[in-house]
Design a protein around this motif. Structure first.
Motif, PDB file in Angstrom:
ATOM      1  N   MET A   1      40.084 -32.803  30.326  1.00  0.00           N
ATOM      2  CA  MET A   1      41.300 -33.295  29.675  1.00  0.00           C
ATOM      3  C   MET A   1      42.268 -32.136  29.448  1.00  0.00           C
ATOM      4  SD  MET A   1      40.162 -33.704  25.687  1.00  0.00           S
ATOM      5  CE  MET A   1      39.582 -32.272  24.749  1.00  0.00           C
ATOM      6  N   LYS A   2      43.563 -32.476  29.408  1.00  0.00           N
ATOM      7  CA  LYS A   2      44.576 -31.486  29.068  1.00  0.00           C
ATOM      8  C   LYS A   2      44.578 -31.246  27.557  1.00  0.00           C
ATOM      9  CE  LYS A   2      47.791 -32.787  32.761  1.00  0.00           C
ATOM     10  NZ  LYS A   2      49.131 -33.364  33.062  1.00  0.00           N
ATOM     11  N   ALA A   3      44.911 -30.010  27.175  1.00  0.00           N
ATOM     12  CA  ALA A   3      45.029 -29.685  25.758  1.00  0.00           C
ATOM     13  C   ALA A   3      45.959 -28.489  25.600  1.00  0.00           C
ATOM     14  CB  ALA A   3      43.669 -29.382  25.149  1.00  0.00           C
ATOM     15  N   ILE A   4      46.450 -28.303  24.373  1.00  0.00           N
ATOM     16  CA  ILE A   4      47.210 -27.099  24.013  1.00  0.00           C
ATOM     17  C   ILE A   4      46.341 -26.313  23.051  1.00  0.00           C
ATOM     18  CG2 ILE A   4      49.320 -26.207  22.972  1.00  0.00           C
ATOM     19  CD1 ILE A   4      50.596 -28.944  23.575  1.00  0.00           C
ATOM     20  N   ALA A   5      46.154 -25.024  23.329  1.00  0.00           N
ATOM     21  CA  ALA A   5      45.225 -24.229  22.526  1.00  0.00           C
ATOM     22  C   ALA A   5      45.635 -22.762  22.562  1.00  0.00           C
ATOM     23  CB  ALA A   5      43.798 -24.404  23.063  1.00  0.00           C
ATOM     24  N   TYR A   6      44.861 -21.938  21.834  1.00  0.00           N
ATOM     25  CA  TYR A   6      45.073 -20.491  21.895  1.00  0.00           C
ATOM     26  C   TYR A   6      43.728 -19.787  21.767  1.00  0.00           C
ATOM     27  CZ  TYR A   6      44.665 -20.516  16.742  1.00  0.00           C
ATOM     28  OH  TYR A   6      44.223 -20.673  15.455  1.00  0.00           O
ATOM     29  N   LYS A   7      43.722 -18.501  22.168  1.00  0.00           N
ATOM     30  CA  LYS A   7      42.495 -17.700  22.104  1.00  0.00           C
ATOM     31  C   LYS A   7      42.446 -16.831  20.858  1.00  0.00           C
ATOM     32  CE  LYS A   7      41.666 -17.395  27.094  1.00  0.00           C
ATOM     33  NZ  LYS A   7      41.479 -16.468  28.245  1.00  0.00           N
ATOM     34  N   VAL A   8      43.591 -16.262  20.494  1.00  0.00           N
ATOM     35  CA  VAL A   8      43.645 -15.406  19.306  1.00  0.00           C
ATOM     36  C   VAL A   8      44.914 -15.731  18.527  1.00  0.00           C
ATOM     37  CG1 VAL A   8      42.311 -13.494  20.293  1.00  0.00           C
ATOM     38  CG2 VAL A   8      44.796 -13.556  20.614  1.00  0.00           C
ATOM     39  N   PRO A   9      44.878 -15.627  17.192  1.00  0.00           N
ATOM     40  CA  PRO A   9      46.079 -15.892  16.396  1.00  0.00           C
ATOM     41  C   PRO A   9      47.171 -14.870  16.701  1.00  0.00           C
ATOM     42  CG  PRO A   9      44.101 -15.812  15.017  1.00  0.00           C
ATOM     43  CD  PRO A   9      43.718 -15.277  16.351  1.00  0.00           C
ATOM     44  N   GLN A  10      48.398 -15.325  16.864  1.00  0.00           N
ATOM     45  CA  GLN A  10      49.506 -14.405  17.097  1.00  0.00           C
ATOM     46  C   GLN A  10      50.837 -15.097  16.819  1.00  0.00           C
ATOM     47  OE1 GLN A  10      50.014 -13.597  21.510  1.00  0.00           O
ATOM     48  NE2 GLN A  10      47.960 -14.505  21.539  1.00  0.00           N
ATOM     49  N   ALA A  11      51.889 -14.284  16.780  1.00  0.00           N
ATOM     50  CA  ALA A  11      53.228 -14.803  16.501  1.00  0.00           C
ATOM     51  C   ALA A  11      53.661 -15.764  17.593  1.00  0.00           C
ATOM     52  CB  ALA A  11      54.219 -13.648  16.392  1.00  0.00           C
ATOM     53  N   ILE A  12      54.465 -16.745  17.222  1.00  0.00           N
ATOM     54  CA  ILE A  12      54.860 -17.793  18.159  1.00  0.00           C
ATOM     55  C   ILE A  12      55.696 -17.235  19.309  1.00  0.00           C
ATOM     56  CG2 ILE A  12      57.008 -18.455  16.981  1.00  0.00           C
ATOM     57  CD1 ILE A  12      54.343 -20.777  18.602  1.00  0.00           C
ATOM     58  N   GLU A  13      56.313 -16.074  19.128  1.00  0.00           N
ATOM     59  CA  GLU A  13      57.125 -15.484  20.200  1.00  0.00           C
ATOM     60  C   GLU A  13      56.268 -14.923  21.328  1.00  0.00           C
ATOM     61  OE1 GLU A  13      57.283 -14.495  17.012  1.00  0.00           O
ATOM     62  OE2 GLU A  13      59.136 -15.491  16.340  1.00  0.00           O
ATOM     63  N   GLN A  14      54.979 -14.714  21.087  1.00  0.00           N
ATOM     64  CA  GLN A  14      54.105 -14.120  22.102  1.00  0.00           C
ATOM     65  C   GLN A  14      53.804 -15.129  23.217  1.00  0.00           C
ATOM     66  OE1 GLN A  14      53.285 -10.831  22.085  1.00  0.00           O
ATOM     67  NE2 GLN A  14      54.669 -10.823  20.316  1.00  0.00           N
TER      68      GLN A  14
ATOM     69  N   ALA B   1      43.771 -18.403  12.058  1.00  0.00           N
ATOM     70  CA  ALA B   1      42.405 -18.877  12.328  1.00  0.00           C
ATOM     71  C   ALA B   1      41.956 -18.555  13.745  1.00  0.00           C
ATOM     72  CB  ALA B   1      42.311 -20.379  12.089  1.00  0.00           C
ATOM     73  N   GLN B   2      40.734 -18.045  13.857  1.00  0.00           N
ATOM     74  CA  GLN B   2      40.111 -17.779  15.145  1.00  0.00           C
ATOM     75  C   GLN B   2      39.470 -19.057  15.684  1.00  0.00           C
ATOM     76  OE1 GLN B   2      40.171 -14.875  16.771  1.00  0.00           O
ATOM     77  NE2 GLN B   2      41.014 -13.555  15.154  1.00  0.00           N
ATOM     78  N   PRO B   3      39.236 -19.137  16.996  1.00  0.00           N
ATOM     79  CA  PRO B   3      38.438 -20.247  17.524  1.00  0.00           C
ATOM     80  C   PRO B   3      37.061 -20.273  16.867  1.00  0.00           C
ATOM     81  CG  PRO B   3      39.534 -19.073  19.300  1.00  0.00           C
ATOM     82  CD  PRO B   3      39.740 -18.250  18.063  1.00  0.00           C
ATOM     83  N   ALA B   4      36.453 -21.449  16.800  1.00  0.00           N
ATOM     84  CA  ALA B   4      35.127 -21.579  16.210  1.00  0.00           C
ATOM     85  C   ALA B   4      34.128 -20.725  16.980  1.00  0.00           C
ATOM     86  CB  ALA B   4      34.690 -23.039  16.230  1.00  0.00           C
ATOM     87  N   GLU B   5      33.063 -20.306  16.308  1.00  0.00           N
ATOM     88  CA  GLU B   5      32.048 -19.464  16.930  1.00  0.00           C
ATOM     89  C   GLU B   5      31.507 -20.127  18.197  1.00  0.00           C
ATOM     90  OE1 GLU B   5      27.860 -17.206  15.746  1.00  0.00           O
ATOM     91  OE2 GLU B   5      29.017 -18.295  14.220  1.00  0.00           O
ATOM     92  N   GLY B   6      31.521 -19.369  19.276  1.00  0.00           N
ATOM     93  CA  GLY B   6      31.038 -19.881  20.550  1.00  0.00           C
ATOM     94  C   GLY B   6      32.091 -20.616  21.364  1.00  0.00           C
ATOM     95  N   GLU B   7      33.286 -20.812  20.792  1.00  0.00           N
ATOM     96  CA  GLU B   7      34.355 -21.506  21.498  1.00  0.00           C
ATOM     97  C   GLU B   7      35.387 -20.507  22.017  1.00  0.00           C
ATOM     98  OE1 GLU B   7      34.548 -24.769  22.097  1.00  0.00           O
ATOM     99  OE2 GLU B   7      32.677 -25.212  21.031  1.00  0.00           O
ATOM    100  N   GLN B   8      35.926 -20.769  23.202  1.00  0.00           N
ATOM    101  CA  GLN B   8      36.930 -19.885  23.784  1.00  0.00           C
ATOM    102  C   GLN B   8      38.325 -20.171  23.223  1.00  0.00           C
ATOM    103  OE1 GLN B   8      37.305 -20.247  28.043  1.00  0.00           O
ATOM    104  NE2 GLN B   8      38.601 -18.428  28.248  1.00  0.00           N
ATOM    105  N   TYR B   9      38.580 -21.438  22.886  1.00  0.00           N
ATOM    106  CA  TYR B   9      39.911 -21.854  22.464  1.00  0.00           C
ATOM    107  C   TYR B   9      39.876 -22.569  21.116  1.00  0.00           C
ATOM    108  CZ  TYR B   9      41.293 -21.183  27.377  1.00  0.00           C
ATOM    109  OH  TYR B   9      41.551 -20.662  28.616  1.00  0.00           O
ATOM    110  N   LYS B  10      41.013 -22.528  20.420  1.00  0.00           N
ATOM    111  CA  LYS B  10      41.210 -23.343  19.225  1.00  0.00           C
ATOM    112  C   LYS B  10      42.354 -24.315  19.495  1.00  0.00           C
ATOM    113  CE  LYS B  10      41.667 -23.372  14.229  1.00  0.00           C
ATOM    114  NZ  LYS B  10      40.426 -24.169  14.081  1.00  0.00           N
ATOM    115  N   VAL B  11      42.086 -25.595  19.266  1.00  0.00           N
ATOM    116  CA  VAL B  11      43.082 -26.650  19.465  1.00  0.00           C
ATOM    117  C   VAL B  11      43.625 -27.064  18.106  1.00  0.00           C
ATOM    118  CG1 VAL B  11      43.522 -28.967  20.344  1.00  0.00           C
ATOM    119  CG2 VAL B  11      41.892 -27.472  21.534  1.00  0.00           C
ATOM    120  N   LEU B  12      44.944 -27.025  17.957  1.00  0.00           N
ATOM    121  CA  LEU B  12      45.599 -27.418  16.716  1.00  0.00           C
ATOM    122  C   LEU B  12      46.031 -28.883  16.774  1.00  0.00           C
ATOM    123  CD1 LEU B  12      47.908 -24.292  16.271  1.00  0.00           C
ATOM    124  CD2 LEU B  12      45.748 -24.744  15.100  1.00  0.00           C
TER     125      LEU B  12
END
Length: 340
Positions: free
Chosen positions: A1-14, A53-64
Motif C-alpha cells: 500500500m502507499k503511505a506517507i512516512a519519515y525515517k527520522v524527525p526533522q524540520a518540514i523544509e528538509q 518522535a522516532q519510528p517504533a522499535e524495529g520499524e523503518q518508517y513512522k506514519v503520521l
C-alpha cells in the motif's frame, strides 16, 4: 500500500521530512477495522510528532495522521458495530500507525458511520477536533447540553483554529452558554462569528478591557487552545470565582497556584487518552461521533474544512504541515485520494 512516512524527525523544509513509501498491507484482527482511507486532515499534533518522535522499535518508517474518512474493507473476528462496505470517520490512536496510508487499522470503539451529507474530504476535517471539543465541553468542564437559560459565559481562546471552530459550534448550538471567541485577524474574526460565536474579541489586545466593553467582565468557563502561557495571567484575571479552566496545548510553565484564590478548577483534554489506555468508556468516542454525524445531517453542525491540499502525497502533505506550523491556518486542511 502507499503511505506517507519519515525515517527520522526533522524540520518540514528538509527533503526527507515526509516521504512517499510502499508498506505491507495490514490485516484486521480482534476488534479492528481495516479501512481504505479516502481522505485525511492535518492537525497540530501531526507536526509535533513529526518533529520529535522516532519510528517504533524495529520499524523503518513512522506514519503520521489521525483524522480519516474511508470505507471498511475488512473486519476482525470480534467486530460487532461495522461490516465491510460501511463508510466511516474517526481520529485513530496516537499509539498506532497513522491514517496517512491507503489501508489503516483502527479499533471499532473509536469509529462511527460518517455523516451522509458530507463528502469524504469534508468529513475527514472533523473527527479529532470534534472529539477534543466535545470531551472538553461536556466531559471535562461538565457543561450540560440543552438550551435552558443558564446565564453562563464561555471564553474560547484561539477560536478560529480546528478545535475552536467546532467548539464554537457545539457550544452555541447545543448549550445555553454565551460564547465569546478570540481571533486576531479580520478574516478569522469573521469566521468565528459566522460559526455562531455571540461575541468575538482580539487575543492580541488586553482581554479584560474588551470583555468589559461587551458587557461580560467575568467569564464562567475558559477554554485556552493555544499560547496558554502567554495569556494565562489575563485569563486568571477575567475568570469568575469558582470558574472552570480548560486547556489542550503544552505550556512550558504554568503557575496553577494563581487559580487558588478563586477556587478555579483546571481541566486538561487529550482526546487520545481513551484509546491510549483502553479505558472502560473508550466506546464513548463511537457514540459522540455518531451523535455529531446526526447533528451534521440535520444541518445543525457544519464541516470546518477550509482548504483542500490535493491528493494524499508527501509533497502536498509537506505544504499542509508548513501552513499549520506557520500559525496562520484557519479551520482544517484536508487531502483526498491517492493520485500523484
Amino acid at each position: 500500500m502507499k503511505a506517507i512516512a519519515y525515517k527520522v524527525p526533522q524540520a518540514i523544509e528538509q527533503p526527507e521530512a515526509l516521504l512517499d513509501v510502499e508498506l505491507p498491507d495490514p490485516v484486521a484482527t480482534g476488534r479492528d477495522l481495516l479501512v481504505h482511507v479516502q481522505a485525511v486532515s492535518v492537525n497540530p499534533v501531526d507536526t509535533k510528532v513529526r518533529q520529535s518522535a522516532q519510528p517504533a522499535e524495529g520499524e523503518q518508517y513512522k506514519v503520521l495522521g489521525w483524522d480519516a474518512c474511508g470505507i471498511v474493507q475488512a473486519v476482525g473476528p470480534q467486530v460487532s458495530l461495522f461490516q465491510p462496505g460501511d463508510r466511516v470517520w474517526y481520529a485513530g490512536s496516537i499509539a498506532r500507525p497513522g491514517t496517512n496510508s491507503q489501508l489503516h487499522l483502527v479499533d471499532e470503539r473509536i469509529v462511527a458511520h460518517a455523516p451522509k451529507t458530507l463528502n469524504s474530504a469534508a468529513a475527514a476535517a472533523l473527527p479529532l477536533t470534534t472529539i477534543t471539543a466535545w470531551e472538553m465541553l461536556f466531559d471535562r468542564l461538565g457543561v450540560a447540553p440543552g438550551k435552558a437559560p443558564a446565564g453562563k459565559t464561555l471564553l474560547i481562546v484561539g477560536a478560529s483554529g480546528g478545535v475552536g471552530s467546532i467548539l464554537t459550534q457545539l457550544a452555541s448550538r447545543l448549550t445555553a452558554l454565551t460564547v465569546i471567541g478570540t481571533a486576531s485577524r479580520p478574516e478569522t474574526q469573521a469566521w468565528v462569528k459566522d460559526l455562531g460565536a455571540h461575541h468575538v474579541i482580539d487575543h492580541s489586545q488586553p482581554l479584560a478591557e474588551q470583555l468589559e466593553r461587551i458587557g461580560h467582565p467575568e467569564v464562567d468557563y475558559v477554554v485556552s487552545l493555544t499560547h496558554t502561557d502567554q495569556h494565562f495571567d489575563q485569563l486568571v484575571q477575567v475568570i469568575a470565582p469558582q470558574g472552570k479552566f480548560g486547556l489542550i496545548d503544552d505550556p512550558a510553565r504554568l503557575d496553577v497556584g494563581k487559580l487558588k484564590r478563586k477556587s478555579v478548577s483546571l481541566h486538561w483534554e487529550f482526546m487520545f487518552t481513551r484509546s491510549l489506555f483502553g479505558t472502560d468508556d473508550m466506546q464513548a468516542q463511537h457514540r459522540l461521533l455518531s451523535e455529531v454525524a446526526a447533528l451534521i445531517d440535520a444541518g445543525l453542525i457544519r464541516t470546518t474544512m477550509t482548504e483542500r491540499f490535493g491528493s494524499i502525497n508527501a509533497s502536498n502533505m509537506k505544504k499542509a504541515h508548513a501552513l499549520i506550523e506557520s500559525g496562520k491556518a484557519r479551520g482544517k486542511l484536508v487531502l483526498e485520494g491517492w493520485g500523484q
